[in-house]
Design a protein around this motif. Structure first.
Motif, mmCIF file in Angstrom:
data_model
loop_
_atom_site.group_PDB
_atom_site.id
_atom_site.type_symbol
_atom_site.label_atom_id
_atom_site.label_comp_id
_atom_site.label_asym_id
_atom_site.label_seq_id
_atom_site.Cartn_x
_atom_site.Cartn_y
_atom_site.Cartn_z
ATOM 1 N N UNK A 11 0.478 -1.145 -0.319
ATOM 2 C CA UNK A 11 -0.439 0.075 0.232
ATOM 3 C C UNK A 11 0.744 1.098 -0.076
ATOM 4 N N UNK A 12 0.366 2.139 -0.912
ATOM 5 C CA UNK A 12 1.453 3.596 -0.623
ATOM 6 C C UNK A 12 0.945 4.372 0.362
ATOM 7 N N UNK A 39 7.392 -3.042 4.332
ATOM 8 C CA UNK A 39 5.589 -3.364 3.602
ATOM 9 C C UNK A 39 4.903 -2.768 3.410
ATOM 10 N N UNK A 40 5.477 -1.267 2.602
ATOM 11 C CA UNK A 40 4.884 -0.457 2.313
ATOM 12 C C UNK A 40 5.616 0.141 0.386
ATOM 13 N N UNK A 41 4.501 0.632 -0.256
ATOM 14 C CA UNK A 41 5.388 1.421 -1.002
ATOM 15 C C UNK A 41 5.063 3.376 -0.698
ATOM 16 N N UNK A 42 6.657 3.159 -0.120
ATOM 17 C CA UNK A 42 7.090 4.403 0.546
ATOM 18 C C UNK A 42 7.759 5.940 -0.317
ATOM 19 N N UNK A 50 -8.681 17.357 0.310
ATOM 20 C CA UNK A 50 -8.858 16.246 -0.281
ATOM 21 C C UNK A 50 -8.973 14.474 -0.193
ATOM 22 N N UNK A 51 -10.232 14.989 0.679
ATOM 23 C CA UNK A 51 -10.108 13.650 2.431
ATOM 24 C C UNK A 51 -10.485 12.647 1.566
ATOM 25 N N UNK A 52 -10.796 12.429 0.117
ATOM 26 C CA UNK A 52 -10.563 11.141 -0.636
ATOM 27 C C UNK A 52 -9.727 10.551 -0.779
ATOM 28 N N UNK A 53 -8.718 11.450 -1.176
ATOM 29 C CA UNK A 53 -6.907 11.199 -1.635
ATOM 30 C C UNK A 53 -6.354 10.425 -0.202
ATOM 31 N N UNK A 54 -6.308 10.468 1.094
ATOM 32 C CA UNK A 54 -5.631 10.164 2.478
ATOM 33 C C UNK A 54 -6.589 8.926 2.964
ATOM 34 N N UNK A 55 -5.881 8.275 3.243
ATOM 35 C CA UNK A 55 -6.371 6.592 3.609
ATOM 36 C C UNK A 55 -6.294 7.132 5.030
ATOM 37 N N UNK A 56 -4.714 6.660 6.310
ATOM 38 C CA UNK A 56 -4.758 6.634 7.164
ATOM 39 C C UNK A 56 -3.693 8.241 7.340
ATOM 40 N N UNK A 84 -0.964 1.974 11.343
ATOM 41 C CA UNK A 84 -1.127 1.504 9.486
ATOM 42 C C UNK A 84 -1.754 0.230 9.449
ATOM 43 N N UNK A 85 -1.244 -0.990 10.591
ATOM 44 C CA UNK A 85 -2.205 -1.788 9.835
ATOM 45 C C UNK A 85 -3.278 -2.517 11.354
ATOM 46 N N UNK A 86 -3.521 -1.597 12.018
ATOM 47 C CA UNK A 86 -4.466 -1.857 12.812
ATOM 48 C C UNK A 86 -5.763 -2.381 11.922
#
Length: 282
Positions: free
Chosen positions: A24-25, A52-55, A114-120, A268-270
């Motif tokens: 995940x990015x 664990x992530x694409x940083x 741009x809330x739709x572009x942010x996960x955590x 990020x994984x919880x």
């Protein structure tokens, strides 16, 4: 790896960035200290997080090895446009974001605009709310290149400089003294510098409407951005938790690198939604 990584065109601006790992990015946004770059800011945790992530970690417009076009305007709106353009150029529609200090304010602005572009969302020693400018931040933004001044800044940034590399001041001074860097820096943060603190602040009603799960991280002994900023963000953001490191200054990612990387990774994984609370690490 070195400070100079990959290069991509972002709305006509040649942008230096690092892109490491799979998964995940995860977007890392650096702070605003003199001589800063994505690599200088995140080098201690990027190798761990990229397992664990694409940083992806860009040098923001005006900083590091990203191009500084003649006549560039340095303002939160311009920095946000550069960030979203960077994500567009990489084809990343949605990312988790870690922002440090000035970068935290930009991460907060991205989440609001741009809330739709942010996960955590992870905000470390973050600006983004109003506070009286500290002597430490005045020293950072008012920096004039000299080895003595850079050594003094390391004292503002950290709780204990003994753990830093002996040549760090020399390295950061060289980065801050490259052609065009200090000229751009002065344009970003002119006096009175309280004005930029206020300009970086996001309207509190909009912060209070954020839907994102948010981790706030702060050094208890931060002399640059006061702990009260993260405490205010904890009060405002509906789904937030605050982790405070004692005997730690502004550079949590350097002073507590392993713990910070583990904390971010766990957050990020919880799967379970945490109950908002505050914690203290010693």
């Amino acid at each position: 790896m070195s400070e100079q990584g990959l290069s991509i065109d972002v709305n006509g601006v040649r942008t230096n960035y690092h892109d490491r790992g799979d998964g995940p990015p995860l977007l890392l946004i650096h702070g605003s200290g003199p001589g800063v770059s994505a690599w200088a800011n995140w080098r201690t945790v990027l190798p761990v997080l990229s397992e664990r992530w694409r940083v992806v970690a860009p040098d923001i417009l005006g900083f590091g090895y990203t191009e500084r076009p003649a006549g560039a305007v340095y303002h939160p709106d311009a920095w946000l446009a550069h960030l979203t353009g960077f994500l567009d150029a990489l084809g990343l529609d949605r990312v988790s974001v870690v922002g440090n200090s000035f970068g935290g304010a930009l991460a907060l602005r991205l989440a609001v605009e741009a809330p739709e572009r942010v996960d955590r969302l992870v905000l470390m020693g973050s600006a983004g709310v109003r506070f009286p400018i500290t002597p430490g931040l005045e020293a950072v933004w008012g920096f004039e290149p000299s080895l003595a001044a850079m050594r003094a800044l390391l004292g503002w940034f950290t709780f204990d400089t003994a753990g830093l590399a002996d040549d760090l001041a020399t390295i950061r001074l060289a980065a801050a003294s490259r052609p065009g860097v200090q000229e751009a820096y002065r344009r970003m943060f002119p006096a009175p510098r309280q004005a930029m603190v206020d300009t970086l602040a996001v309207a509190e009603d909009r912060v209070a409407a954020l839907p994102h799960r948010t981790l706030l991280v702060h050094g208890r002994d931060d002399q640059v951005i006061p702990l009260s900023t993260s405490q205010r963000l904890l009060d405002l953001i509906p789904d937030a938790e605050l982790h405070v490191f004692a005997r730690c200054g502004h550079w949590v990612q350097i002073e507590r690198a392993a713990r910070f990387a583990a904390l971010v990774g766990g957050f990020l994984t919880a799967d379970a939604r945490p109950r908002p609370h505050a914690m203290m690490s010693r």
